[in-house]
Motif scaffolding. Sequence first.
Motif, PDB file in Angstrom:
ATOM      1  N   SER A  74       0.859  -1.179   0.000  1.00  0.00           N
ATOM      2  CA  SER A  74       0.000   0.000   0.000  1.00  0.00           C
ATOM      3  C   SER A  74       0.896   1.231   0.000  1.00  0.00           C
ATOM      4  O   SER A  74       1.853   1.298   0.775  1.00  0.00           O
ATOM      5  CB  SER A  74      -0.873   0.012   1.259  1.00  0.00           C
ATOM      6  N   THR A 101       2.528   5.999  10.081  1.00  0.00           N
ATOM      7  CA  THR A 101       2.060   4.739   9.497  1.00  0.00           C
ATOM      8  C   THR A 101       2.992   3.579   9.789  1.00  0.00           C
ATOM      9  O   THR A 101       2.620   2.423   9.569  1.00  0.00           O
ATOM     10  CB  THR A 101       1.876   4.854   7.966  1.00  0.00           C
ATOM     11  N   ARG A 104       3.148   0.504   7.576  1.00  0.00           N
ATOM     12  CA  ARG A 104       1.899  -0.150   7.151  1.00  0.00           C
ATOM     13  C   ARG A 104       1.416   0.430   5.834  1.00  0.00           C
ATOM     14  O   ARG A 104       0.685  -0.212   5.095  1.00  0.00           O
ATOM     15  CB  ARG A 104       0.835  -0.016   8.234  1.00  0.00           C
ATOM     16  N   ASP A 156      -3.703   1.114  -3.473  1.00  0.00           N
ATOM     17  CA  ASP A 156      -3.987   0.012  -2.556  1.00  0.00           C
ATOM     18  C   ASP A 156      -3.165  -1.221  -2.911  1.00  0.00           C
ATOM     19  O   ASP A 156      -2.397  -1.221  -3.881  1.00  0.00           O
ATOM     20  CB  ASP A 156      -5.486  -0.285  -2.477  1.00  0.00           C
ATOM     21  N   HIS A 179      -5.983   5.847   4.563  1.00  0.00           N
ATOM     22  CA  HIS A 179      -7.025   4.831   4.770  1.00  0.00           C
ATOM     23  C   HIS A 179      -7.424   4.171   3.445  1.00  0.00           C
ATOM     24  O   HIS A 179      -7.699   2.968   3.407  1.00  0.00           O
ATOM     25  CB  HIS A 179      -8.238   5.469   5.458  1.00  0.00           C
ATOM     26  N   ASN A 182      -4.666   1.651   2.671  1.00  0.00           N
ATOM     27  CA  ASN A 182      -4.737   0.490   3.553  1.00  0.00           C
ATOM     28  C   ASN A 182      -5.850   0.734   4.569  1.00  0.00           C
ATOM     29  O   ASN A 182      -5.659   1.466   5.538  1.00  0.00           O
ATOM     30  CB  ASN A 182      -3.401   0.273   4.269  1.00  0.00           C
ATOM     31  N   PRO A 183      -7.024   0.128   4.363  1.00  0.00           N
ATOM     32  CA  PRO A 183      -8.166   0.368   5.256  1.00  0.00           C
ATOM     33  C   PRO A 183      -7.927   0.011   6.715  1.00  0.00           C
ATOM     34  O   PRO A 183      -8.688   0.422   7.580  1.00  0.00           O
ATOM     35  CB  PRO A 183      -9.278  -0.515   4.655  1.00  0.00           C
ATOM     36  N   GLU A 184      -6.856  -0.740   7.005  1.00  0.00           N
ATOM     37  CA  GLU A 184      -6.548  -1.083   8.394  1.00  0.00           C
ATOM     38  C   GLU A 184      -5.839   0.050   9.127  1.00  0.00           C
ATOM     39  O   GLU A 184      -5.659  -0.019  10.339  1.00  0.00           O
ATOM     40  CB  GLU A 184      -5.691  -2.348   8.437  1.00  0.00           C
ATOM     41  N   VAL A 185      -5.418   1.073   8.396  1.00  0.00           N
ATOM     42  CA  VAL A 185      -4.675   2.178   9.000  1.00  0.00           C
ATOM     43  C   VAL A 185      -5.582   3.396   9.088  1.00  0.00           C
ATOM     44  O   VAL A 185      -6.121   3.863   8.087  1.00  0.00           O
ATOM     45  CB  VAL A 185      -3.412   2.519   8.184  1.00  0.00           C
ATOM     46  N   ILE A 186      -5.728   3.889  10.286  1.00  0.00           N
ATOM     47  CA  ILE A 186      -6.547   5.083  10.510  1.00  0.00           C
ATOM     48  C   ILE A 186      -5.695   6.121  11.223  1.00  0.00           C
ATOM     49  O   ILE A 186      -5.229   5.908  12.342  1.00  0.00           O
ATOM     50  CB  ILE A 186      -7.808   4.763  11.346  1.00  0.00           C
TER      51      ILE A 186
END
Length: 193
Positions: A74, A101, A104, A156, A179, A182-186
């Motif tokens: 990502s 991040t 990630r 992505d 996000h 990588n949707p797991e990273v906020i």
Amino acid sequence: MAAGLLTTGCGTQTVPDQLAEPPTAASGSPFSAAFLQPCPTAAPGGPHGELPDLKLPCLGSGAPLALDRLPPGSYVINVWASWCVPCREEAPRLRAAAAATSGRVQFLGIDIQDGRDAALSFLADFGIDYPQLQDLKGDTLHRLGSPGVPVTLAVDATGRIAYRRIGEISTDQLAAAVHAANPEVILPSGTGR
């Protein structure tokens, strides 16, 4: 809408002929790229994803890299120039997001239409150490269909461009880009700036 996009960023400039090739370490440049993380190594096999087939030299250590052959992962990719005022404004936000991040999401910069010393000076001034590619002619902008810099993309894990921002990116927009990559990273949102 195009006029609005042009007012949020910097256009391109003509590159002097003497910048056609990046200087080598033997050229006596007072700037060292030692503080930059090495550029990623191209993924084996054919092209993948939506990034253009454009091979660019690494500003730090590493071999030239074709954008469409980034290793799986990502990415947030920022296209910038040292002479661009909005690029200077967003640089601290990009540095902070890259640090937050923790690998990630990988950050990658693409400097356009700058000499090596100007690019390295800009990066050192803002404490940016993530990998950087160099595009002396500005071909990246043309291939991305952008009128100028800055441009920020989120790519992505499938290689899809999941987010695109033309113009200076705010803290909230950068959180959205991370996000999207990588949707797991906020990342926490900011004040909008």
